[in-house]
Design an enzyme around this catalytic site. Sequence first.
Site, PDB file in Angstrom:
ATOM      1  N   PRO A 293       0.930  -1.090   0.081  1.00 15.79           N
ATOM      2  CA  PRO A 293       0.137   0.097  -0.026  1.00 15.79           C
ATOM      3  C   PRO A 293       0.702   1.348   0.041  1.00 15.79           C
ATOM      4  CG  PRO A 293      -0.049  -1.161   2.222  1.00 15.79           C
ATOM      5  CD  PRO A 293       0.468  -2.039   1.142  1.00 15.79           C
ATOM      6  N   LYS A 297      -1.678   2.547  -4.556  1.00 12.83           N
ATOM      7  CA  LYS A 297      -2.032   2.250  -5.971  1.00 12.83           C
ATOM      8  C   LYS A 297      -3.178   1.424  -6.107  1.00 12.83           C
ATOM      9  CE  LYS A 297       0.410   5.005  -8.382  1.00 12.83           C
ATOM     10  NZ  LYS A 297      -0.377   6.209  -7.859  1.00 12.83           N
TER      11      LYS A 297
HETATM   12  C1  PHB Z   1      -4.923   5.789   3.825  1.00  8.19           C
HETATM   13  O1  PHB Z   1      -5.355   4.850   3.899  1.00  8.19           O
HETATM   14  O2  PHB Z   1      -5.239   7.129   3.816  1.00  8.19           O
HETATM   15  C2  PHB Z   1      -3.480   5.464   2.796  1.00  8.19           C
HETATM   16  C3  PHB Z   1      -2.852   4.233   2.674  1.00  8.19           C
HETATM   17  C4  PHB Z   1      -1.844   4.020   1.805  1.00  8.19           C
HETATM   18  C5  PHB Z   1      -1.352   5.149   1.334  1.00  8.19           C
HETATM   19  C6  PHB Z   1      -1.605   6.411   1.679  1.00  8.19           C
HETATM   20  C7  PHB Z   1      -2.786   6.641   2.460  1.00  8.19           C
HETATM   21  O3  PHB Z   1       0.182   5.027   0.554  1.00  8.19           O
END
Ligand code: PHB
Length: 391
Positions: A293, A297
Site C-alpha cells: 500500500p 495504487k
Molecule cells: C490511507 O489509507 O489513507 C493511505 C493508505 C496508503 C497510502 C496512503 C494513504 O500510501
Amino acid sequence: MRTQVAIIGAGPAGLTLSHLLYLQGIESVVLELRSREYIEHRVRAGVLEQGTVDLFRSAGVADRLDRECLVHHGIELLFERRRHRIPLTELTGGRAITIYGQQEVVKDLIRHRLEAGGQILFEATETTLLDLHTSSPRVRFRHGGEIHELQCDFVAGCDGGHGVSRTFIPPGAVSVYEKLYPFAWLGILAEAPPATDEIVYANHERGFALHSMRSPRLSRLYIQVPRDEPLERWPDDRIWEELRLRLGTDDGWTLNEGPIIEKSITAMRSLVTEPMQYGRLFLAGDAAHIVPPTGAKGLNLAVADVRVLAEALTAWYREGRDDLLAAYSTTCLRRIWRAEHFSWWMTWMLHRHEDEDGFLQRLQISQLRYVCTSRVAAASLAENYVGLETV
Ligand code: PHB
Ligand code: APR
C-alpha cells in the site's frame, strides 16, 4: 439464470465494471461473498488518483465524493526528524490526489447500481466457475440456501486477493510473479482531527509510519510491524507511543490523539498474474495483482483495469470486435508493472529492513534527500503518485 457478464466480487473493481457496462447497455450480475453491511464498513485504502476521480465523475457516480472528499496538492516525506513537501500539483501540470475512503466508493457504487435496477447478490457462497474455455461459461453458487447456475458470455473475476476466480485457471495456464515482504502495516482509524493537511510518509529507525486522514475529524495512521504480528501485542497506548516516536520532528509538530475506532494488520506483498485472462474469464483488480500500500495504487489499478475491460466488452457487443478483449491483459499489464515498481520502490525507500551494518539505511536517506532536493527526482515521484496518464 442468464446474463451477459457475470461479475465475481463487489469491490471497487466489480462494482465499477457493472456500472460502466450498464452505461453501455450491457447486463451484468454481481455475486458477492459478504453481506452489504460488511463490505460497506470494511476500512480499506483511501487515496484516489486524478484519473480515478475523473472516471467516477464521467460515469455519474461522484455526487457524494465531490461533496465530501479532500483534495490534496502535495505529500510530505519525513526523515531525520524533518518534514519535506513534494508539491504534486505543481510538479505534474495541475494534477492532484483525492482522499475518500474505499468503503465510501463501495457504498456509492452499490447505491447507484441498485437504484438503476442492477443485480448484486450478497452472501453468495460456494462460487464455482465452469466451462471457461467455451463461449458459454457458467457460474454455480449458493444463495438463499439454494444452488443456482448463472449462464453468461463472460466472467469477470473481481474477487480480490483472497478470491476464488483465479483458482479455476488450470496450473500452467498463467504465471504468477510474487514478492512477500517481512513486515506488515498496523492501521488505525482514530477520532482525532488530522494533525496535518497532507499525508505524511515517515522513514524512521524504529520503522515506517504514515499519517493520513479520512475527514476533518478522522485520522488514519499506520506503523510498520513484523509480518504475522499479533494485534493483541498492540494496545492503544503502545500504538500512540510508537506513532509519537516515529512521527517526531524538531519543529514542534505534534499528533492529535483520540479514541481508536478501528485497528487491523495488513500483510504486504507484490503479486502479478500474467496473462490476466483464461478463455472467457478476465481477472481485474486485486484478483489479478497486489501492490504493497505504500504507493496508494491498489484501488486505482482496480478501476483502471475495469475501464479497459468495459471498453473491450463494449466493442465486442456493439461491433463484434475481439481485438480489444485479446489486448486486455497486455494493455493493463503496462500500467500494472509501472505501479508495481513504484510501490516496491516507495516500500523499499521508507521501511526498515534487515540491515546489519546500516548500509541500506544510508542508501535510503541518500535517496530521500535526492527526492526532496532535486526537482527532477521529485517530479518522478509525483507523476507516479498522482498516476501516469500514459504508460
Ligand atoms: C490511507 O489509507 O489513507 C493511505 C493508505 C496508503 C497510502 C496512503 C494513504 O500510501
Ligand atoms: N465470491 C464472491 N465474492 C468474493 C469472493 C468469492 N469467492 N471472494 C472474495 N469476494 C469479494 C470480497 O468480499 C470483496 O468484496 O470480492 C470483493 C473484492 O474486492 P476488493 O478486495 O476490494 O478488490 P478490488 O475490487 O480488486 O479492489 C482493490 O481493494 O484491497 C484493496 O488495496 C486494494 O484498494 C485496492 C482494492
